[in-house]
Design a protein around this motif. Structure first.
Motif, PDB file in Angstrom:
ATOM      1  N   ASN A 314       0.830  -1.213   0.000  1.00 55.59           N
ATOM      2  CA  ASN A 314       0.000   0.000   0.000  1.00 55.59           C
ATOM      3  C   ASN A 314       0.858   1.253   0.000  1.00 55.59           C
ATOM      4  OD1 ASN A 314      -2.471  -1.219  -0.005  1.00 55.59           O
ATOM      5  ND2 ASN A 314      -2.780  -1.120   2.192  1.00 55.59           N
ATOM      6  N   PHE A 318       0.428   3.999  -2.812  1.00 54.56           N
ATOM      7  CA  PHE A 318      -0.196   5.301  -2.560  1.00 54.56           C
ATOM      8  C   PHE A 318       0.822   6.424  -2.356  1.00 54.56           C
ATOM      9  CE2 PHE A 318      -3.415   2.146  -1.370  1.00 54.56           C
ATOM     10  CZ  PHE A 318      -4.420   2.534  -2.243  1.00 54.56           C
ATOM     11  N   ASP A 342       5.131   6.458   4.975  1.00 49.89           N
ATOM     12  CA  ASP A 342       5.341   6.970   3.613  1.00 49.89           C
ATOM     13  C   ASP A 342       5.019   8.458   3.574  1.00 49.89           C
ATOM     14  OD1 ASP A 342       2.510   7.531   2.695  1.00 49.89           O
ATOM     15  OD2 ASP A 342       2.295   5.380   3.114  1.00 49.89           O
ATOM     16  N   ILE A 347      -4.445   9.916   4.018  1.00 43.03           N
ATOM     17  CA  ILE A 347      -5.844   9.441   4.142  1.00 43.03           C
ATOM     18  C   ILE A 347      -6.658  10.530   4.836  1.00 43.03           C
ATOM     19  CG2 ILE A 347      -7.312   7.632   5.182  1.00 43.03           C
ATOM     20  CD1 ILE A 347      -4.646   5.902   5.142  1.00 43.03           C
ATOM     21  N   ILE A 355     -10.673   2.226   7.147  1.00 38.60           N
ATOM     22  CA  ILE A 355      -9.806   1.556   6.170  1.00 38.60           C
ATOM     23  C   ILE A 355      -9.479   0.109   6.546  1.00 38.60           C
ATOM     24  CG2 ILE A 355      -8.744   3.601   5.114  1.00 38.60           C
ATOM     25  CD1 ILE A 355      -6.422   3.212   7.078  1.00 38.60           C
ATOM     26  N   TYR A 360     -13.158  -2.095   2.149  1.00 36.85           N
ATOM     27  CA  TYR A 360     -13.254  -0.639   2.187  1.00 36.85           C
ATOM     28  C   TYR A 360     -12.089  -0.005   1.441  1.00 36.85           C
ATOM     29  CZ  TYR A 360     -14.349   4.024   3.519  1.00 36.85           C
ATOM     30  OH  TYR A 360     -14.699   5.344   3.457  1.00 36.85           O
ATOM     31  N   GLN A 361     -12.416   0.944   0.567  1.00 34.48           N
ATOM     32  CA  GLN A 361     -11.382   1.692  -0.129  1.00 34.48           C
ATOM     33  C   GLN A 361     -11.772   3.155  -0.073  1.00 34.48           C
ATOM     34  OE1 GLN A 361     -11.787  -0.420  -3.878  1.00 34.48           O
ATOM     35  NE2 GLN A 361      -9.871  -1.484  -3.480  1.00 34.48           N
ATOM     36  N   VAL A 362     -10.774   4.029   0.107  1.00 33.02           N
ATOM     37  CA  VAL A 362     -11.088   5.457   0.228  1.00 33.02           C
ATOM     38  C   VAL A 362     -11.673   5.971  -1.083  1.00 33.02           C
ATOM     39  CG1 VAL A 362     -10.122   7.754   0.616  1.00 33.02           C
ATOM     40  CG2 VAL A 362      -9.375   5.822   2.032  1.00 33.02           C
ATOM     41  N   ARG A 368     -10.695   4.637  -9.047  1.00 32.36           N
ATOM     42  CA  ARG A 368      -9.322   4.732  -8.573  1.00 32.36           C
ATOM     43  C   ARG A 368      -8.318   4.131  -9.553  1.00 32.36           C
ATOM     44  NH1 ARG A 368      -7.974   1.754  -3.602  1.00 32.36           N
ATOM     45  NH2 ARG A 368      -7.227  -0.217  -4.403  1.00 32.36           N
ATOM     46  N   MET A 373      -8.664  -4.885  -3.701  1.00 30.45           N
ATOM     47  CA  MET A 373     -10.089  -5.114  -3.436  1.00 30.45           C
ATOM     48  C   MET A 373     -10.513  -4.565  -2.087  1.00 30.45           C
ATOM     49  SD  MET A 373     -10.421  -8.984  -4.710  1.00 30.45           S
ATOM     50  CE  MET A 373     -12.126  -9.055  -4.297  1.00 30.45           C
ATOM     51  N   GLY A 374      -9.653  -3.784  -1.466  1.00 34.44           N
ATOM     52  CA  GLY A 374     -10.025  -3.258  -0.145  1.00 34.44           C
ATOM     53  C   GLY A 374      -9.910  -4.334   0.927  1.00 34.44           C
ATOM     54  N   GLY A 376      -6.570  -5.767   1.802  1.00 31.10           N
ATOM     55  CA  GLY A 376      -5.207  -5.848   2.359  1.00 31.10           C
ATOM     56  C   GLY A 376      -5.135  -5.500   3.833  1.00 31.10           C
ATOM     57  N   LEU A 377      -5.744  -4.373   4.228  1.00 34.03           N
ATOM     58  CA  LEU A 377      -5.627  -3.946   5.624  1.00 34.03           C
ATOM     59  C   LEU A 377      -6.449  -4.821   6.554  1.00 34.03           C
ATOM     60  CD1 LEU A 377      -5.627  -0.040   5.337  1.00 34.03           C
ATOM     61  CD2 LEU A 377      -3.707  -1.570   5.752  1.00 34.03           C
ATOM     62  N   SER A 401       1.368   8.725   5.364  1.00 36.60           N
ATOM     63  CA  SER A 401       0.724   7.853   6.349  1.00 36.60           C
ATOM     64  C   SER A 401       1.765   7.090   7.147  1.00 36.60           C
ATOM     65  CB  SER A 401      -0.175   6.829   5.648  1.00 36.60           C
ATOM     66  OG  SER A 401      -1.023   7.479   4.747  1.00 36.60           O
TER      67      SER A 401
HETATM   68  P1  ADP Z   1      -6.538  -2.262  -1.228  1.00 36.27           P
HETATM   69  O1  ADP Z   1      -5.859  -3.582  -1.354  1.00 36.27           O
HETATM   70  O2  ADP Z   1      -7.702  -2.136  -2.128  1.00 36.27           O
HETATM   71  O3  ADP Z   1      -5.604  -1.102  -1.288  1.00 36.27           O
HETATM   72  P2  ADP Z   1      -6.505  -2.090   1.661  1.00 36.27           P
HETATM   73  O4  ADP Z   1      -7.394  -2.741   2.652  1.00 36.27           O
HETATM   74  O5  ADP Z   1      -5.087  -2.515   1.652  1.00 36.27           O
HETATM   75  O6  ADP Z   1      -7.185  -2.261   0.243  1.00 36.27           O
HETATM   76  O7  ADP Z   1      -6.552  -0.535   1.918  1.00 36.27           O
HETATM   77  C1  ADP Z   1      -7.809   0.108   2.045  1.00 36.27           C
HETATM   78  C2  ADP Z   1      -7.715   1.549   1.605  1.00 36.27           C
HETATM   79  O8  ADP Z   1      -6.936   2.309   2.528  1.00 36.27           O
HETATM   80  C3  ADP Z   1      -7.004   1.735   0.286  1.00 36.27           C
HETATM   81  O9  ADP Z   1      -7.883   1.556  -0.801  1.00 36.27           O
HETATM   82  C4  ADP Z   1      -6.527   3.171   0.380  1.00 36.27           C
HETATM   83  O10 ADP Z   1      -7.574   4.055   0.021  1.00 36.27           O
HETATM   84  C5  ADP Z   1      -6.250   3.324   1.856  1.00 36.27           C
HETATM   85  N1  ADP Z   1      -4.795   3.162   2.142  1.00 36.27           N
HETATM   86  C6  ADP Z   1      -4.178   2.049   2.621  1.00 36.27           C
HETATM   87  N2  ADP Z   1      -2.858   2.272   2.797  1.00 36.27           N
HETATM   88  C7  ADP Z   1      -2.636   3.552   2.435  1.00 36.27           C
HETATM   89  C8  ADP Z   1      -1.466   4.382   2.394  1.00 36.27           C
HETATM   90  N3  ADP Z   1      -0.268   3.949   2.778  1.00 36.27           N
HETATM   91  N4  ADP Z   1      -1.642   5.663   1.963  1.00 36.27           N
HETATM   92  C9  ADP Z   1      -2.842   6.126   1.583  1.00 36.27           C
HETATM   93  N5  ADP Z   1      -3.970   5.398   1.596  1.00 36.27           N
HETATM   94  C10 ADP Z   1      -3.873   4.127   2.013  1.00 36.27           C
END
Ligand code: ADP
Length: 419
Positions: A314, A318, A342, A347, A355, A360-362, A368, A373-374, A376-377, A401
């Protein structure tokens, strides 16, 4: 038998006692029976009943009645048009009949069936807000006396308690049903994800295997480059399938982790450096700051690597070209802290708590520029929490972030490193 008339104070005490039982009224029938008995006692009547409106028949059904009649009476239904209870229900007001012989609306079949003679009736509607639910009724004021204003107030108070109890029971039932439905859907979703990921893995493995093999055999640069696109895309698909199958459960299942002593500094360094190529491609400086000496935790290396990999992935995704990503470890009392910082797009404050939610994706998925797929986190959160750790994010929009997680440190005594 001599009937003792309760004093006003005793009546108020009894009403208070009934109101205190409201929160225990999970099982509705005994509670309504207790209300009927109290109505009988407090209004000095021979009998009391509670009726509820039955949707299927459009009639009033006995749900609480004098004990001696209870079994026979429960089969009887009372029509709304030709009964005093029906009138109280439809007109939504209490009805007092002090001489039943003069009142054609008294529903005679009940008396005939039970060999009973109704002389006087007091009926009060049970309503919740503007919804009529039923009626509470007392029969035959003792000593051939007339029902008083005080009796009406008492019965209306008890009707109010019945309404609250009925509403609470309906809410509890709805909540139970909704929870069951959610559990059912959750299971279906888990099964769907498990089966789909399994079915996708096999053909994808074949595509990857054959494409890699052909890539090695390819003699001209153009074919090699085209095969490189196939391999990269297939690997991306593989990552997505892995994310999906890693997320089959919201609640971290601690039994599914294989704990071993591992050096977190080494793991962080390995995982971070696996992104060197990607970072270079994007023109991002990827810096890894870990101490040389081992920092031991007891955990599942594969799962911690997935969590960290998602954070670094990520951070690189980003952050704009020319930016920086720094991965570091820090020893804290009882914990190790891993941070991925980074200076990317950041965000917005309102999005920070969300997030870590699944899918969930911003930015909207459709507009985008980044893949993903939202998941990872949320996968990272499950993996870290499985280890008894914590994960969180801090961010300033437009500035960058900071994602960090804590893992409990193993004591050197209890851990020996397996290499
Ligand atoms: P994805 O795999 O779609 O990126 P994640 O669950 O990893 O989904 O992240 C969810 C959302 O959080 C991302 O779509 C992004 O909008 C935001 N995000 C995650 N990491 C960062 C980052 N380092 N800087 C900015 N936005 C981030």
């Amino acid at each position: 038998m001599q009937q003792v008339t309760p004093t006003r104070h005793q009546k108020l005490e009894r009403l208070l006692e009934v109101s205190r039982m409201l929160h225990q009224a999970v099982d509705i029938e005994p509670f309504l029976q207790m209300l009927a008995n109290s109505a009988c006692e407090l209004t000095q009547s021979e009998a009391a009943s509670v009726f509820l409106f039955e949707e299927e028949t459009g009639l009033l059904k006995f749900v609480a009645s004098p004990r001696s009649h209870s079994e026979a009476i429960k089969r009887i239904r009372v029509p709304l048009e030709y009964s005093i209870a029906g009138r109280a229900y439809t007109q939504e007001r209490p009805i007092v009949i002090n001489d039943a012989s003069l009142e054609p609306l008294v529903y005679k079949p009940v008396d005939q069936m039970l060999h009973f003679e109704t002389r006087s009736i007091l009926a009060a509607p049970i309503r919740y807000g503007s919804n009529p639910l039923g009626v509470i009724e007392t029969i035959n004021k003792l000593g051939n006396a007339h029902y008083t204003e005080e009796d009406v107030t008492i019965l209306e108070t008890l009707a109010g308690y019945a309404a609250i109890a009925l509403f609470n029971t309906a809410l509890i039932e709805e909540t139970i049903n909704a929870t069951n439905e959610i559990q059912d859907l959750e299971k279906k979703k888990s099964d769907f994800v498990a089966i789909t990921s399994h079915e996708l893995r096999t053909p994808l493995g074949l595509i990857l295997g054959h494409a890699t093999f052909l890539q090695e055999l390819a003699t001209d640069e153009q074919t090699r480059q085209q095969l490189e696109v196939i391999v990269r895309s297939a690997n991306r698909l593989k990552d997505i399938i892995e994310s999906l199958s890693n997320l089959d459960s919201e609640t971290p299942d601690k039994r599914r982790i294989r704990r071993q002593a591992l050096d977190i500094n080494k793991l962080v360094s390995q995982v971070s450096h696996s992104f060197d190529g990607l970072a270079k491609q994007k023109g991002i400086k990827l810096q890894v700051d870990t101490a040389e000496q081992a920092l031991l935790v007891k955990g599942d290396a594969e799962k911690i690597a997935i969590a960290l990999g998602n954070l670094v992935d990520n951070a690189v995704a980003f952050t704009n070209p020319g930016g920086r990503v720094r991965v570091s470890t820090e020893r804290l009392p009882g914990f190790v802290k891993v941070s991925v910082v980074d200076n990317g797009i950041g965000i917005p404050p309102g999005e920070l708590q969300r997030i870590f939610d699944r899918f969930y994706q911003v930015e909207s998925h459709y507009t985008r520029r980044h893949g993903g797929m939202g998941l990872g986190l949320s996968v990272a959160k499950v993996m870290i929490e499985m280890h008894g750790g914590q994960i969180w994010a801090e961010s300033v929009e437009g500035r960058g972030s900071n994602f960090s997680f804590l893992l409990p440190l193993g004591t050197t005594k209890s851990l020996t490193l397996t290499r």
